[in-house]
Motif scaffolding. Structure first.
Motif, PDB file in Angstrom:
ATOM      1  N   GLU A 145      45.861  50.720  46.013  1.00  0.00           N
ATOM      2  CA  GLU A 145      44.662  51.504  46.222  1.00  0.00           C
ATOM      3  C   GLU A 145      44.602  52.567  45.132  1.00  0.00           C
ATOM      4  OE1 GLU A 145      44.487  53.166  50.155  1.00  0.00           O
ATOM      5  OE2 GLU A 145      42.302  53.009  50.178  1.00  0.00           O
ATOM      6  N   ALA A 178      39.216  51.969  47.246  1.00  0.00           N
ATOM      7  CA  ALA A 178      39.041  51.257  45.973  1.00  0.00           C
ATOM      8  C   ALA A 178      40.368  50.609  45.580  1.00  0.00           C
ATOM      9  CB  ALA A 178      38.579  52.219  44.881  1.00  0.00           C
ATOM     10  N   TRP A 179      40.361  49.286  45.446  1.00  0.00           N
ATOM     11  CA  TRP A 179      41.585  48.525  45.243  1.00  0.00           C
ATOM     12  C   TRP A 179      41.566  47.734  43.938  1.00  0.00           C
ATOM     13  CZ3 TRP A 179      45.745  48.250  48.647  1.00  0.00           C
ATOM     14  CH2 TRP A 179      45.570  48.926  49.863  1.00  0.00           C
ATOM     15  N   LYS A 180      42.748  47.533  43.401  1.00  0.00           N
ATOM     16  CA  LYS A 180      42.994  46.640  42.263  1.00  0.00           C
ATOM     17  C   LYS A 180      44.100  45.676  42.664  1.00  0.00           C
ATOM     18  CE  LYS A 180      40.589  48.139  38.638  1.00  0.00           C
ATOM     19  NZ  LYS A 180      39.717  47.249  37.880  1.00  0.00           N
ATOM     20  N   ARG A 238      39.631  43.862  40.145  1.00  0.00           N
ATOM     21  CA  ARG A 238      39.352  44.602  41.377  1.00  0.00           C
ATOM     22  C   ARG A 238      39.449  43.651  42.566  1.00  0.00           C
ATOM     23  NH1 ARG A 238      34.090  43.193  42.685  1.00  0.00           N
ATOM     24  NH2 ARG A 238      32.901  42.505  40.881  1.00  0.00           N
ATOM     25  N   THR A 239      39.617  44.227  43.756  1.00  0.00           N
ATOM     26  CA  THR A 239      39.705  43.439  44.980  1.00  0.00           C
ATOM     27  C   THR A 239      39.239  44.311  46.142  1.00  0.00           C
ATOM     28  OG1 THR A 239      41.141  41.987  46.298  1.00  0.00           O
ATOM     29  CG2 THR A 239      42.138  44.017  45.455  1.00  0.00           C
ATOM     30  N   GLU A 240      39.025  43.698  47.289  1.00  0.00           N
ATOM     31  CA  GLU A 240      38.554  44.437  48.466  1.00  0.00           C
ATOM     32  C   GLU A 240      39.687  45.095  49.249  1.00  0.00           C
ATOM     33  OE1 GLU A 240      35.320  44.969  49.364  1.00  0.00           O
ATOM     34  OE2 GLU A 240      34.840  44.039  47.436  1.00  0.00           O
TER      35      GLU A 240
END
Length: 100
Positions: free
Chosen positions: A16, A21-23, A48-50
């Motif tokens: 995070e 907001a994630w990677k 990026r990812t959810e």
């Protein structure tokens, strides 16, 4: 940092970068394929990812992993990448490191 392996057996880390907001990053083996553009065989991909268990969102950017680094455990390469990038960007390193 949340570590797992994906459906292809590749080592993956999600973190995070700020609340919500994630990677994610993973090590991809391209040995023997036409996608081994740098001739190193292994690549670190980031996108990026959810969240920690979600798939990639968007187009990944890849970084070749030098042959001299290929004996280093993949988890170590990924953790170093996350902490270095987070530090350089002025992000909350404790958030990335804790996985919360």
């Amino acid at each position: 940092m949340h570590f797992r392996t994906d459906g292809r057996g590749q080592q993956v880390v999600a973190w995070e970068i700020s609340p919500g907001a994630w990677k994610m990053a993973w090590i991809q083996d391209r040995n023997g394929t036409d996608k081994d553009w740098a001739g190193t065989g292994l690549y670190l991909n980031v996108v990026r990812t959810e969240g920690p268990n979600s798939g990639p969102g968007g187009n990944a950017t890849d970084f070749p992993i030098g042959k001299h680094m290929q004996g280093v455990p993949q988890k170590q390469i990924l953790a170093t990448f996350v902490l270095t990038v987070s530090t350089m960007c002025g992000l909350d390193v404790s958030l990335a490191a804790s996985g919360n």
